[in-house]
Design an enzyme around this catalytic site. Sequence first.
Site, short mmCIF file in Angstrom:
data_model
loop_
_atom_site.label_atom_id
_atom_site.label_comp_id
_atom_site.label_asym_id
_atom_site.label_seq_id
_atom_site.Cartn_x
_atom_site.Cartn_y
_atom_site.Cartn_z
N HIS A 194 49.55 37.08 37.03
CA HIS A 194 48.68 37.04 35.86
C HIS A 194 48.49 38.42 35.22
O HIS A 194 48.45 39.43 35.91
CB HIS A 194 47.35 36.36 36.16
CG HIS A 194 46.49 37.00 37.21
ND1 HIS A 194 45.57 37.98 36.91
CD2 HIS A 194 46.40 36.79 38.54
CE1 HIS A 194 44.94 38.33 38.03
NE2 HIS A 194 45.43 37.64 39.03
N ASP A 206 45.83 43.57 41.32
CA ASP A 206 45.45 42.21 40.94
C ASP A 206 45.39 42.10 39.42
O ASP A 206 44.34 42.28 38.84
CB ASP A 206 44.10 41.86 41.56
CG ASP A 206 43.69 40.43 41.30
OD1 ASP A 206 44.55 39.64 40.88
OD2 ASP A 206 42.51 40.10 41.51
N GLU A 240 43.67 34.29 34.32
CA GLU A 240 43.54 33.70 35.66
C GLU A 240 42.14 33.91 36.20
O GLU A 240 41.55 33.04 36.83
CB GLU A 240 44.57 34.33 36.61
CG GLU A 240 44.61 33.69 38.00
CD GLU A 240 43.67 34.30 39.02
OE1 GLU A 240 43.44 33.69 40.07
OE2 GLU A 240 43.14 35.40 38.78
N GLU A 241 41.60 35.12 35.95
CA GLU A 241 40.33 35.48 36.57
C GLU A 241 39.15 34.72 36.00
O GLU A 241 38.12 34.56 36.65
CB GLU A 241 40.07 36.99 36.38
CG GLU A 241 41.12 37.89 37.01
CD GLU A 241 41.05 37.93 38.54
OE1 GLU A 241 40.22 37.21 39.13
OE2 GLU A 241 41.86 38.66 39.13
N HIS A 338 39.28 43.83 42.53
CA HIS A 338 38.15 43.70 41.59
C HIS A 338 37.21 44.91 41.60
O HIS A 338 35.99 44.75 41.45
CB HIS A 338 37.35 42.41 41.84
CG HIS A 338 38.14 41.15 41.66
ND1 HIS A 338 37.57 39.91 41.76
CD2 HIS A 338 39.45 40.94 41.38
CE1 HIS A 338 38.50 38.97 41.55
NE2 HIS A 338 39.65 39.58 41.33
ZN ZN Z 1 44.76 37.85 40.94
#
Ligand code: ZN
Length: 382
Positions: A194, A206, A240-241, A338
């Site tokens: 993503h 991420d 996505e998040e 994150h």
């Molecule tokens: Zn991710």
Amino acid sequence: MQTGSSWISFGYAAVYLAASVLTDRLKEQRPLRLAMLGLGGSIGTPPEGITADVMAVTDFQELERRAVEARGKIVLFDLPWVNYGVNVQYRDRGAIAAARAGAVASLIRSAAAYSLRSPHTGAMSYDSTARRIPHAALSVEDAAMIHRMVDRGDRVVVRLTMGAQTLPDAPSRNVVGELTGRERPGEVVVMGGHIDSWDVGTGAMDDGGGVVAAWEAIRLLNRLGLRPRRTIRVVGWTNEENGLRGGNGYRDAHLAELDNHVLAIESDGGVFRPRGFGFTGSDSARAIVRQIAALLRPIGADSIRREGGGADIGPIMERGVPGMGLEVDGTRYFWFHHTEADTVDKLDPREMALCVAAMAVMAYVVADLPERLPRVPAPAGR
Ligand SMILES: [Zn+2]
């Protein structure tokens, strides 16, 4: 390149905020700024903040037992790290549980395996059974400190100030590129990660590294002049998040060709030394995938675990597409996930190259098999 359309909504403004801890044991105020991040989807506080005593609990069960004490308080969930699946429940549902007990706001210990006083954000939920209250994550150190203070009988007062607001949806798009198959271009191996991330850090782990690994894999195949029988399509899924609009949008835009999706591969577990893949599909397909993975034995990426996939390919896996997730040594993933520290310096170029190799080999061989991977018969009623 083609585009699939989807929508992204940034329903959060993660704020670093001024909170103060006051203890009456110290005879004078001991103001302390807490390391904190608002959670995705949380409402904000009034401009002057919410000031209240803190009630610290370890988990949902303790809150349930002591629910009468929560009224008018800020509830802190301070569960030591177990694993992401367990700890993330407090990020997801903490505000609902705290509000049901009458709390005015809720805080969690960040979902983190290790901490250098860096708070971790992420998505959270409300539901119709409870009032919406502000919900934020403290660093592990700050949560543990407050919990210790409360446990020894200190009064801890926190002022929570959050400017979070939910803005209207705005357009966003999946990014799609493909290496067209030489014999059966209509049959597709789709892979990617993503392209969205939280506002803190740059999302290098991420999931910048994950999507670049897929992209680099077909770039290398293309440069080597390797054109498999079937098409390999790389997708950078959006959102996505914060709602999975990209994964759902891809499913909707490609409904007619999902029967010809031979395999979907996602890389969204951080960029570390790859161990192999998790695979969800028929046993006969798994046996074939195991044989292909044996090619990756020299780099130690030959393990095929029983279940695998990823959030973005979830919507097409539900429609019967076999799914696979790249598995890496995730020991350090939840140090960075994150946070402000999710930046490119954390990626090791050699580990990145190994991830690219694993993705390239798996996608190429599956796309080039004489017979397509056998599927599980579709469940009735889908
Ligand atoms: Zn991710």
